[in-house]
Motif scaffolding. Sequence first.
Motif, PDB file in Angstrom:
ATOM      1  N   ALA A 206       0.670  -1.192   0.115  1.00  0.00           N
ATOM      2  CA  ALA A 206      -0.185   0.005   0.060  1.00  0.00           C
ATOM      3  C   ALA A 206       0.667   1.160   0.022  1.00  0.00           C
ATOM      4  N   LEU A 207       2.117   1.293   0.703  1.00  0.00           N
ATOM      5  CA  LEU A 207       2.829   2.603   0.761  1.00  0.00           C
ATOM      6  C   LEU A 207       3.369   2.627  -0.646  1.00  0.00           C
ATOM      7  N   LEU A 208       3.917   1.519  -1.380  1.00  0.00           N
ATOM      8  CA  LEU A 208       4.495   1.557  -2.686  1.00  0.00           C
ATOM      9  C   LEU A 208       3.608   2.143  -3.435  1.00  0.00           C
ATOM     10  N   ILE A 209       2.389   1.596  -3.563  1.00  0.00           N
ATOM     11  CA  ILE A 209       1.308   2.121  -4.524  1.00  0.00           C
ATOM     12  C   ILE A 209       0.827   3.548  -4.255  1.00  0.00           C
ATOM     13  N   ALA A 210       0.839   3.857  -2.848  1.00  0.00           N
ATOM     14  CA  ALA A 210       0.642   5.727  -2.645  1.00  0.00           C
ATOM     15  C   ALA A 210       1.787   6.181  -3.042  1.00  0.00           C
ATOM     16  N   ALA A 211       3.088   5.824  -3.029  1.00  0.00           N
ATOM     17  CA  ALA A 211       4.235   6.646  -3.629  1.00  0.00           C
ATOM     18  C   ALA A 211       4.122   6.609  -5.158  1.00  0.00           C
ATOM     19  N   TRP A 212       3.618   5.551  -5.667  1.00  0.00           N
ATOM     20  CA  TRP A 212       3.833   5.522  -7.158  1.00  0.00           C
ATOM     21  C   TRP A 212       2.447   6.693  -7.507  1.00  0.00           C
ATOM     22  N   ILE A 213       1.468   6.617  -6.901  1.00  0.00           N
ATOM     23  CA  ILE A 213       0.331   7.724  -7.086  1.00  0.00           C
ATOM     24  C   ILE A 213       0.634   8.971  -6.944  1.00  0.00           C
ATOM     25  N   PHE A 214       1.440   9.220  -5.926  1.00  0.00           N
ATOM     26  CA  PHE A 214       1.601  10.603  -5.701  1.00  0.00           C
ATOM     27  C   PHE A 214       2.833  10.898  -6.834  1.00  0.00           C
ATOM     28  N   GLN A 215       3.450  10.149  -7.397  1.00  0.00           N
ATOM     29  CA  GLN A 215       4.665  10.492  -8.369  1.00  0.00           C
ATOM     30  C   GLN A 215       3.755  10.732  -9.617  1.00  0.00           C
ATOM     31  N   ALA A 216       2.631   9.897  -9.961  1.00  0.00           N
ATOM     32  CA  ALA A 216       1.864  10.069 -11.095  1.00  0.00           C
ATOM     33  C   ALA A 216       1.380  11.154 -11.221  1.00  0.00           C
ATOM     34  N   PHE A 217       0.933  11.948  -9.913  1.00  0.00           N
ATOM     35  CA  PHE A 217       0.250  13.315  -9.726  1.00  0.00           C
ATOM     36  C   PHE A 217       1.347  14.410  -9.668  1.00  0.00           C
ATOM     37  N   GLY A 218       2.706  14.116  -9.962  1.00  0.00           N
ATOM     38  CA  GLY A 218       3.679  15.273  -9.942  1.00  0.00           C
ATOM     39  C   GLY A 218       4.401  15.288  -8.950  1.00  0.00           C
ATOM     40  N   TRP A 219       4.445  14.365  -7.875  1.00  0.00           N
ATOM     41  CA  TRP A 219       5.190  14.631  -6.724  1.00  0.00           C
ATOM     42  C   TRP A 219       6.603  13.759  -6.949  1.00  0.00           C
ATOM     43  N   ALA A 220       7.342  14.376  -7.718  1.00  0.00           N
ATOM     44  CA  ALA A 220       8.681  13.693  -7.834  1.00  0.00           C
ATOM     45  C   ALA A 220       9.467  13.307  -6.746  1.00  0.00           C
ATOM     46  N   PRO A 221      10.040  12.075  -7.002  1.00  0.00           N
ATOM     47  CA  PRO A 221      10.859  11.628  -5.580  1.00  0.00           C
ATOM     48  C   PRO A 221      12.346  11.933  -5.542  1.00  0.00           C
ATOM     49  N   CYS A 222      12.780  12.143  -4.450  1.00  0.00           N
ATOM     50  CA  CYS A 222      14.172  12.491  -4.241  1.00  0.00           C
ATOM     51  C   CYS A 222      14.915  11.269  -4.169  1.00  0.00           C
ATOM     52  N   GLN A 223      16.243  11.275  -4.088  1.00  0.00           N
ATOM     53  CA  GLN A 223      16.976   9.832  -4.050  1.00  0.00           C
ATOM     54  C   GLN A 223      16.710   9.138  -2.794  1.00  0.00           C
ATOM     55  N   MET A 224      16.442   9.938  -1.587  1.00  0.00           N
ATOM     56  CA  MET A 224      16.417   8.985  -0.383  1.00  0.00           C
ATOM     57  C   MET A 224      14.768   8.735  -0.344  1.00  0.00           C
ATOM     58  N   CYS A 225      13.899   9.183  -1.160  1.00  0.00           N
ATOM     59  CA  CYS A 225      12.714   8.707  -1.540  1.00  0.00           C
ATOM     60  C   CYS A 225      12.768   7.369  -2.045  1.00  0.00           C
ATOM     61  N   LEU A 226      13.485   7.484  -3.033  1.00  0.00           N
ATOM     62  CA  LEU A 226      13.587   6.029  -3.697  1.00  0.00           C
ATOM     63  C   LEU A 226      14.201   5.080  -2.914  1.00  0.00           C
ATOM     64  N   TRP A 227      15.129   5.247  -1.983  1.00  0.00           N
ATOM     65  CA  TRP A 227      16.084   4.449  -1.313  1.00  0.00           C
ATOM     66  C   TRP A 227      14.924   3.859  -0.378  1.00  0.00           C
ATOM     67  N   GLN A 228      13.850   4.422   0.063  1.00  0.00           N
ATOM     68  CA  GLN A 228      12.880   4.138   0.978  1.00  0.00           C
ATOM     69  C   GLN A 228      12.024   3.109   0.683  1.00  0.00           C
ATOM     70  N   ARG A 229      11.884   3.041  -0.900  1.00  0.00           N
ATOM     71  CA  ARG A 229      11.099   2.009  -1.635  1.00  0.00           C
ATOM     72  C   ARG A 229      11.478   0.600  -1.672  1.00  0.00           C
ATOM     73  N   TRP A 230      12.892   0.420  -1.712  1.00  0.00           N
ATOM     74  CA  TRP A 230      13.426  -0.794  -1.783  1.00  0.00           C
ATOM     75  C   TRP A 230      13.128  -1.849  -0.429  1.00  0.00           C
ATOM     76  N   PRO A 231      13.315  -1.434   0.450  1.00  0.00           N
ATOM     77  CA  PRO A 231      13.073  -2.213   1.595  1.00  0.00           C
ATOM     78  C   PRO A 231      11.513  -2.445   1.593  1.00  0.00           C
ATOM     79  N   HIS A 232      10.523  -1.730   1.181  1.00  0.00           N
ATOM     80  CA  HIS A 232       9.246  -2.259   1.150  1.00  0.00           C
ATOM     81  C   HIS A 232       9.045  -3.503   0.205  1.00  0.00           C
ATOM     82  N   GLY A 233       9.702  -3.281  -1.097  1.00  0.00           N
ATOM     83  CA  GLY A 233       9.958  -4.468  -2.164  1.00  0.00           C
ATOM     84  C   GLY A 233      10.328  -5.713  -1.396  1.00  0.00           C
ATOM     85  N   ALA A 234      11.361  -5.499  -0.806  1.00  0.00           N
ATOM     86  CA  ALA A 234      11.756  -6.755   0.009  1.00  0.00           C
ATOM     87  C   ALA A 234      10.848  -7.313   0.887  1.00  0.00           C
ATOM     88  N   ALA A 235      10.161  -6.526   1.637  1.00  0.00           N
ATOM     89  CA  ALA A 235       9.148  -7.022   2.784  1.00  0.00           C
ATOM     90  C   ALA A 235       7.912  -7.668   2.202  1.00  0.00           C
TER      91      ALA A 235
END
Length: 161
Positions: free
Chosen positions: A18-47
């Motif tokens: 759910a957190l990953l999907i929310a991040a992708w939705i925000f990104q689709a609406f123009g909230w571009a992620p910074c480098q640390m935002c992208l790093w936070q996504r990888w452990p969610h994928g592992a989880a």
Amino acid sequence: MSLTRNTLILLAAGGSLALLIAAWIFQAFGWAPCQMCLWQRWPHGAAIALGVAALALPGRILPLLGGLAAATTAAIALFHTGVERKWWEGITACASGDGISGMSTADLLDTTREVGPPLIRCDAFDPLLFGLTMANANALASLALMGLWLWAARQPALTRA
């Protein structure tokens, strides 16, 4: 209320999804992620991957690793929170600063040069809701997910008859 190991794993891994999907939705609406935002996504994928494996395999190791993944993304998010709030310095790759030093005036005024995507600053404080940034929200949610993973690790696995 007694939740089973598998229910807790579904909640924890589903929370990461759910957190990953929310991040992708925000990104689709123009909230571009910074480098640390992208790093936070990888452990969610592992989880999420650990959750799928933990549903199929008994034992405490996979839920504990899921908890470690949630703790990792929470730690990155907490570090990011400190950078956003100027409590400490961030990484130079995505912090504000003298990003044009070393460029000549001609380089700066040259409109024919191809430039890459704009640098998204990790140290920009951009509240989303109630004064919390996306990094703050991720830190809080990830700590809760870590608790679910640890709770799942303490539950006995159901045996199949």
